[in-house]
Design a protein around this motif. Sequence first.
Motif, PDB file in Angstrom:
ATOM      1  N   HIS A 256      17.617   2.387   2.122  1.00 36.43           N
ATOM      2  CA  HIS A 256      18.931   3.134   1.948  1.00 36.43           C
ATOM      3  C   HIS A 256      19.257   2.837   0.577  1.00 36.43           C
ATOM      4  CE1 HIS A 256      22.429   5.005   3.711  1.00 36.43           C
ATOM      5  NE2 HIS A 256      22.982   4.074   2.678  1.00 36.43           N
ATOM      6  N   THR A 257      19.123   2.075  -0.365  1.00 29.36           N
ATOM      7  CA  THR A 257      19.328   2.157  -1.704  1.00 29.36           C
ATOM      8  C   THR A 257      17.967   2.326  -2.355  1.00 29.36           C
ATOM      9  OG1 THR A 257      21.357   0.911  -1.560  1.00 29.36           O
ATOM     10  CG2 THR A 257      20.127   0.947  -3.708  1.00 29.36           C
ATOM     11  N   PRO A 258      17.646   3.183  -3.188  1.00 32.16           N
ATOM     12  CA  PRO A 258      16.346   3.232  -3.788  1.00 32.16           C
ATOM     13  C   PRO A 258      15.933   2.000  -4.447  1.00 32.16           C
ATOM     14  CG  PRO A 258      17.676   5.269  -4.246  1.00 32.16           C
ATOM     15  CD  PRO A 258      18.868   4.269  -3.727  1.00 32.16           C
ATOM     16  N   THR A 259      14.568   1.948  -4.299  1.00 33.83           N
ATOM     17  CA  THR A 259      13.934   0.844  -4.969  1.00 33.83           C
ATOM     18  C   THR A 259      12.703   0.940  -5.363  1.00 33.83           C
ATOM     19  OG1 THR A 259      14.632  -0.587  -2.686  1.00 33.83           O
ATOM     20  CG2 THR A 259      12.848  -1.492  -3.921  1.00 33.83           C
ATOM     21  N   GLU A 260      12.447   0.186  -6.504  1.00 35.09           N
ATOM     22  CA  GLU A 260      11.164   0.459  -7.316  1.00 35.09           C
ATOM     23  C   GLU A 260      10.258  -0.418  -6.885  1.00 35.09           C
ATOM     24  OE1 GLU A 260      10.974   1.586 -11.760  1.00 35.09           O
ATOM     25  OE2 GLU A 260      10.820  -0.597 -11.624  1.00 35.09           O
ATOM     26  N   GLU A 261       9.083  -0.105  -6.714  1.00 34.17           N
ATOM     27  CA  GLU A 261       7.873  -0.571  -6.039  1.00 34.17           C
ATOM     28  C   GLU A 261       6.594  -0.166  -6.922  1.00 34.17           C
ATOM     29  OE1 GLU A 261       8.633  -1.061  -1.243  1.00 34.17           O
ATOM     30  OE2 GLU A 261       7.763   0.737  -1.940  1.00 34.17           O
ATOM     31  N   LEU A 262       5.498  -1.214  -6.868  1.00 35.75           N
ATOM     32  CA  LEU A 262       4.262  -1.138  -7.374  1.00 35.75           C
ATOM     33  C   LEU A 262       3.533  -0.566  -6.331  1.00 35.75           C
ATOM     34  CD1 LEU A 262       2.646  -0.966 -10.023  1.00 35.75           C
ATOM     35  CD2 LEU A 262       1.972  -3.301  -9.724  1.00 35.75           C
ATOM     36  N   ARG A 263       2.674   0.595  -6.208  1.00 39.23           N
ATOM     37  CA  ARG A 263       1.981   0.952  -5.002  1.00 39.23           C
ATOM     38  C   ARG A 263       0.470   1.681  -5.522  1.00 39.23           C
ATOM     39  NH1 ARG A 263       3.475   1.347   0.166  1.00 39.23           N
ATOM     40  NH2 ARG A 263       5.269   0.383   0.758  1.00 39.23           N
ATOM     41  N   ILE A 264      -0.419   1.433  -4.431  1.00 40.06           N
ATOM     42  CA  ILE A 264      -1.737   1.932  -4.782  1.00 40.06           C
ATOM     43  C   ILE A 264      -1.571   3.376  -4.041  1.00 40.06           C
ATOM     44  CG2 ILE A 264      -4.126   1.815  -4.364  1.00 40.06           C
ATOM     45  CD1 ILE A 264      -3.837  -1.183  -4.877  1.00 40.06           C
ATOM     46  N   PHE A 265      -2.222   4.450  -4.311  1.00 38.20           N
ATOM     47  CA  PHE A 265      -2.184   5.649  -3.555  1.00 38.20           C
ATOM     48  C   PHE A 265      -3.822   6.242  -3.622  1.00 38.20           C
ATOM     49  CE2 PHE A 265       2.055   5.548  -4.779  1.00 38.20           C
ATOM     50  CZ  PHE A 265       2.751   6.045  -3.351  1.00 38.20           C
TER      51      PHE A 265
END
Length: 365
Positions: free
Chosen positions: A178-187
């Motif tokens: 609901h509140t923007p969150t920063e994440e480390l992701r692989i795509f």
Amino acid sequence: MSLKLSPKVKRNLSRIIPFGIIWLVSGWVFWIVEQAAAGNSDQDQSSRIAMNFEVFLFSSAALMIVGLLIGTIELLYLNQVFSKKSFTKKIVYKTIFYIVLLLIITCITYPIAKSLELDISIFDQRVWDMFGDYLTSITHLSTDIQLATSLLASLFYSEISENIGHGVLMNFFTGKYHTPTEELRIFMFSDMKSSTAIAEQLGHIKYFELLKEYYSDFSEAIIQHSGEIYQYVGDEIIISWKYEAGVVNNNCIKCFFAMKKDLHKRAEWYSSHYGITPTFKAGFHFGKVTTGEIGELKKEIIFTGDVLNTTARIQGLCNPLNVDILISGDLCQSLTLEPEFKIQSLGKNELKGKEQNMELFTIKD
């Protein structure tokens, strides 16, 4: 020794457990309402089960078990059996199945609960006389309404979960994004080869049917390697991993080769039904994204960040470089690949819209 569950088992458990919770909570709500209504009723309540601590524990356990049973049957069996039926037929067949199932469950649970209430043997004739009275009583009708409500709520959850994805649904419920969150992701951006030519050859309707089968064949590999489907975009599928889940056991790379293997297994089937055998290419990269809910008329959880554009550009170089898989140098350094995977550098390549060239790698198993 700790029990290590596979990603598929973890996923199934996370989807089934809410069924048990739905049935338990709805049962408690109906019990409270029923107790309040029964207190003001002048009707003969001999067939109604009076609630004591033992009966409450048994009823709660029974509700949870029934909910888990319904969830297991629904997600692991009925969804597959009726997956190609129309919505109307699916509802009719499931309704008939669950009516019979709930009738059987009632015939088992009522005598047990009644014997607990009266503190007598379940084989006592009084239990079965009261069971006969119960089947024609308003209490039975009330119980049927409760079971129907619990069933509808759990099936509604199942349909919503299936359509938007269980992970997305849980994130909406918990308000995680609901509140923007920063994440480390692989795509991973995966694209069908020669899709335009295939669509022209098959026609729009048959091509769409092929796409359904094509995406379905990827499901097992994605689940087994902890992947999350982010979007379907025409003939392209975007798969995402939280960084830790993607690098552990090289899940992201093994997912690609598992997808290729599963598609290859059905090569003859595709050839006989569509006259072609679909193949695909994929690009990999990782980086920070901002994840959050967006939209007013239709809410979605989306990722934003340069990593998505970069991954798309990497995937777009598969054809010019004549390879099926391309991985950014940054991601390649984060992986410790087994000897079975042969890594080859393709040098630094220019990515559209990027000032600096990026070293790319391909892998062969």
